[in-house]
Design an enzyme around this catalytic site. Sequence first.
Site, PDB file in Angstrom:
ATOM      1  N   HIS A 269      -9.651  -6.093   6.059  1.00 25.81           N
ATOM      2  CA  HIS A 269     -10.423  -6.585   4.938  1.00 25.81           C
ATOM      3  C   HIS A 269      -9.524  -6.691   3.722  1.00 25.81           C
ATOM      4  O   HIS A 269      -8.653  -5.860   3.533  1.00 25.81           O
ATOM      5  CB  HIS A 269     -11.606  -5.659   4.633  1.00 25.81           C
ATOM      6  CG  HIS A 269     -12.621  -6.306   3.759  1.00 25.81           C
ATOM      7  ND1 HIS A 269     -12.535  -6.279   2.385  1.00 25.81           N
ATOM      8  CD2 HIS A 269     -13.707  -7.058   4.072  1.00 25.81           C
ATOM      9  CE1 HIS A 269     -13.552  -6.976   1.890  1.00 25.81           C
ATOM     10  NE2 HIS A 269     -14.272  -7.456   2.884  1.00 25.81           N
ATOM     11  N   ASP A 326     -18.342  -7.374  10.313  1.00 28.79           N
ATOM     12  CA  ASP A 326     -18.582  -8.288  11.431  1.00 28.79           C
ATOM     13  C   ASP A 326     -18.316  -7.664  12.799  1.00 28.79           C
ATOM     14  O   ASP A 326     -18.613  -8.278  13.821  1.00 28.79           O
ATOM     15  CB  ASP A 326     -17.704  -9.549  11.278  1.00 28.79           C
ATOM     16  CG  ASP A 326     -18.104 -10.381  10.076  1.00 28.79           C
ATOM     17  OD1 ASP A 326     -19.314 -10.498   9.829  1.00 28.79           O
ATOM     18  OD2 ASP A 326     -17.208 -10.893   9.387  1.00 28.79           O
TER      19      ASP A 326
HETATM   20  N1  CMC Z   1      -5.493  -8.297  13.479  1.00 27.49           N
HETATM   21  C1  CMC Z   1      -4.163  -8.144  13.457  1.00 27.49           C
HETATM   22  N2  CMC Z   1      -3.437  -8.080  12.326  1.00 27.49           N
HETATM   23  C2  CMC Z   1      -4.083  -8.192  11.165  1.00 27.49           C
HETATM   24  C3  CMC Z   1      -5.476  -8.355  11.097  1.00 27.49           C
HETATM   25  C4  CMC Z   1      -6.191  -8.413  12.316  1.00 27.49           C
HETATM   26  N3  CMC Z   1      -7.515  -8.576  12.317  1.00 27.49           N
HETATM   27  N4  CMC Z   1      -5.874  -8.434   9.804  1.00 27.49           N
HETATM   28  C5  CMC Z   1      -4.751  -8.332   9.076  1.00 27.49           C
HETATM   29  N5  CMC Z   1      -3.668  -8.172   9.888  1.00 27.49           N
HETATM   30  C6  CMC Z   1      -2.257  -7.939   9.455  1.00 27.49           C
HETATM   31  C7  CMC Z   1      -1.624  -9.226   8.959  1.00 27.49           C
HETATM   32  O1  CMC Z   1      -0.976  -9.909  10.027  1.00 27.49           O
HETATM   33  C8  CMC Z   1      -0.670  -8.702   7.937  1.00 27.49           C
HETATM   34  O2  CMC Z   1       0.445  -8.146   8.603  1.00 27.49           O
HETATM   35  P1  CMC Z   1       1.925  -8.184   7.928  1.00 27.49           P
HETATM   36  O3  CMC Z   1       1.840  -7.271   6.770  1.00 27.49           O
HETATM   37  O4  CMC Z   1       2.813  -7.715   9.010  1.00 27.49           O
HETATM   38  O5  CMC Z   1       2.162  -9.607   7.538  1.00 27.49           O
HETATM   39  C9  CMC Z   1      -1.423  -7.526   7.297  1.00 27.49           C
HETATM   40  O6  CMC Z   1      -2.309  -7.076   8.315  1.00 27.49           O
HETATM   41  C10 CMC Z   1      -2.236  -7.900   6.058  1.00 27.49           C
HETATM   42  O7  CMC Z   1      -3.111  -8.984   6.410  1.00 27.49           O
HETATM   43  P2  CMC Z   1      -3.401 -10.220   5.492  1.00 27.49           P
HETATM   44  O8  CMC Z   1      -3.788 -11.371   6.364  1.00 27.49           O
HETATM   45  O9  CMC Z   1      -2.296 -10.424   4.496  1.00 27.49           O
HETATM   46  O10 CMC Z   1      -4.677  -9.681   4.699  1.00 27.49           O
HETATM   47  P3  CMC Z   1      -5.723 -10.549   3.924  1.00 27.49           P
HETATM   48  O11 CMC Z   1      -6.301  -9.661   2.898  1.00 27.49           O
HETATM   49  O12 CMC Z   1      -5.104 -11.838   3.461  1.00 27.49           O
HETATM   50  O13 CMC Z   1      -6.815 -10.930   5.028  1.00 27.49           O
HETATM   51  C11 CMC Z   1      -8.682 -10.782   6.494  1.00 27.49           C
HETATM   52  C12 CMC Z   1      -8.016 -10.246   5.219  1.00 27.49           C
HETATM   53  C13 CMC Z   1     -10.068 -10.185   6.600  1.00 27.49           C
HETATM   54  C14 CMC Z   1      -8.792 -12.298   6.392  1.00 27.49           C
HETATM   55  C15 CMC Z   1      -7.830 -10.370   7.718  1.00 27.49           C
HETATM   56  O14 CMC Z   1      -7.802  -8.985   7.850  1.00 27.49           O
HETATM   57  C16 CMC Z   1      -8.320 -11.018   9.025  1.00 27.49           C
HETATM   58  O15 CMC Z   1      -7.916 -12.136   9.341  1.00 27.49           O
HETATM   59  N6  CMC Z   1      -9.217 -10.320   9.809  1.00 27.49           N
HETATM   60  C17 CMC Z   1      -9.807 -10.909  10.994  1.00 27.49           C
HETATM   61  C18 CMC Z   1     -10.978 -11.817  10.606  1.00 27.49           C
HETATM   62  C19 CMC Z   1     -12.183 -11.035  10.150  1.00 27.49           C
HETATM   63  O16 CMC Z   1     -12.609 -10.073  10.770  1.00 27.49           O
HETATM   64  N7  CMC Z   1     -12.796 -11.494   9.032  1.00 27.49           N
HETATM   65  C20 CMC Z   1     -13.996 -10.877   8.482  1.00 27.49           C
HETATM   66  C21 CMC Z   1     -13.725 -10.244   7.162  1.00 27.49           C
HETATM   67  S1  CMC Z   1     -15.013  -9.143   6.552  1.00 27.49           S
HETATM   68  C22 CMC Z   1     -16.470 -10.014   6.321  1.00 27.49           C
HETATM   69  C23 CMC Z   1     -16.383 -11.392   5.857  1.00 27.49           C
HETATM   70  O17 CMC Z   1     -15.697 -11.744   4.907  1.00 27.49           O
HETATM   71  O18 CMC Z   1     -17.035 -12.221   6.478  1.00 27.49           O
END
Ligand code: CMC
Length: 390
Positions: A269, A326
């Site tokens: 998140h 989710d």
């Molecule tokens: N699985 C594997 N690696 C992950 C995941 C994941 N679900 N989420 C983040 N990471 C890693 C990412 O690759 C990055 O690694 P590194 O530092 O090596 O580059 C690190 O964690 C930070 O991630 P980020 O993408 O920079 O974080 P963000 O704040 O931009 O993204 C997020 C947040 C929710 C989009 C992301 O965690 C994600 O894609 N999660 C999966 C989709 C998901 O479950 N979304 C629902 C969010 S909550 C409710 C809603 O909004 O609907």
Amino acid sequence: TGYVTLDRGYKNTGATKSAITFLDGEQGILQYRGYSIEDLAAKASFLEVAYLLIYGELPTKEQYAQFENGIRRHTLVNEDMRKIFDGFPVNAHPMGVLSSLVSAMSAFYPDSQDEKNDPALHIVRLLAKLPTIATWSYKRSLGHPTNYPKNNLDYIPNFLNMMFALPVEDYKVDPVVAEALNVLLILHADHEQNCSTSTVRLVGSSQANIYSSISSGISALWGPLHGGANQEVIEMLEAIKADGGDVSKYVDMAKNAKTTGFRLFGFGHRVYKNFDPRARIIKKAADDVLSKLGVNDPVLEIAKGLEEAALHDEYFIQRKLYPNVDFYSGIIYRALGIPTNMFTVMFAIGRLPGWIAQWKEMREQKEPIGRPRQIYTGATLREFKAIDQR
Ligand code: CMC
């Protein structure tokens, strides 16, 4: 002008002041208008929470009755909207249909274009009609006639009746189902400046009408990194099950997200870095609801195993990745009989009061038009060459 700070994805940029939702990502705290999400989920009704978000205070009995009656009176959707709906392919994704039809509402209520008009009636219409429209897609996917709303029923039973009632039998709403849905909708009702809410505020800041603004929010919510994740989670868990149930294989794939392109859906998140308080409540509710309904879903065990494996893995620990709202919600929706492609629609029904509240606040605060800047990285000045000289 001149100096621009770059913040891709707005990770550290506040775009507004807001008095609606408080969120502390380190402590895992979420409050609507000062009320804890735990308290509201245990004690409130979804429409009370909607009123609280939109108008700032919990309603008195009289205020609630007036609000609820207004919504009851507006659940019917203009029959001409049906003609638009009938033009969609039968297998259209319900989120595409929902955002289109909400956008179409701006054509049916053109006074919403005048930003001097009081939006109160449009707010009631949106809350009243969204569940009706949502159920059309499901009924049509079955080849069944759609059900009209029954306005002697409360908000959630009315939705369930439109979803599940068949002409041949009396549909009785199971109170366990209605209560589980009440909790889920409350947990989704607002989440400060997330992607879809920021979209609603941004679109609304151009003084676009409320229907167009909310329709844009629905489109933003659909993406798999946002609300669309709830559908992705179940599809992922089913894939793991079909693949023999080896969760560690999927944890390994997610650890190598950079090369595999695979992320654990329902994990991570932007703001929560210790736990997502909504996920805690939903995980407990999943056990509770499934046992009350006598449902044994093998996917729940896979989800728990996957969570366990990920939470003990260095990759997830270092990056502070935890289950989000989710991760377990789809398991409950499934137990309630809601099909996978409707999960994100359920999220939209839940988030609607939040979008409305944020849109209204944006208007009342007379926010300037939203207009981010950029750092230009393209070509410097070039001379135009006629097409036969290129
Ligand atoms: N699985 C594997 N690696 C992950 C995941 C994941 N679900 N989420 C983040 N990471 C890693 C990412 O690759 C990055 O690694 P590194 O530092 O090596 O580059 C690190 O964690 C930070 O991630 P980020 O993408 O920079 O974080 P963000 O704040 O931009 O993204 C997020 C947040 C929710 C989009 C992301 O965690 C994600 O894609 N999660 C999966 C989709 C998901 O479950 N979304 C629902 C969010 S909550 C409710 C809603 O909004 O609907």
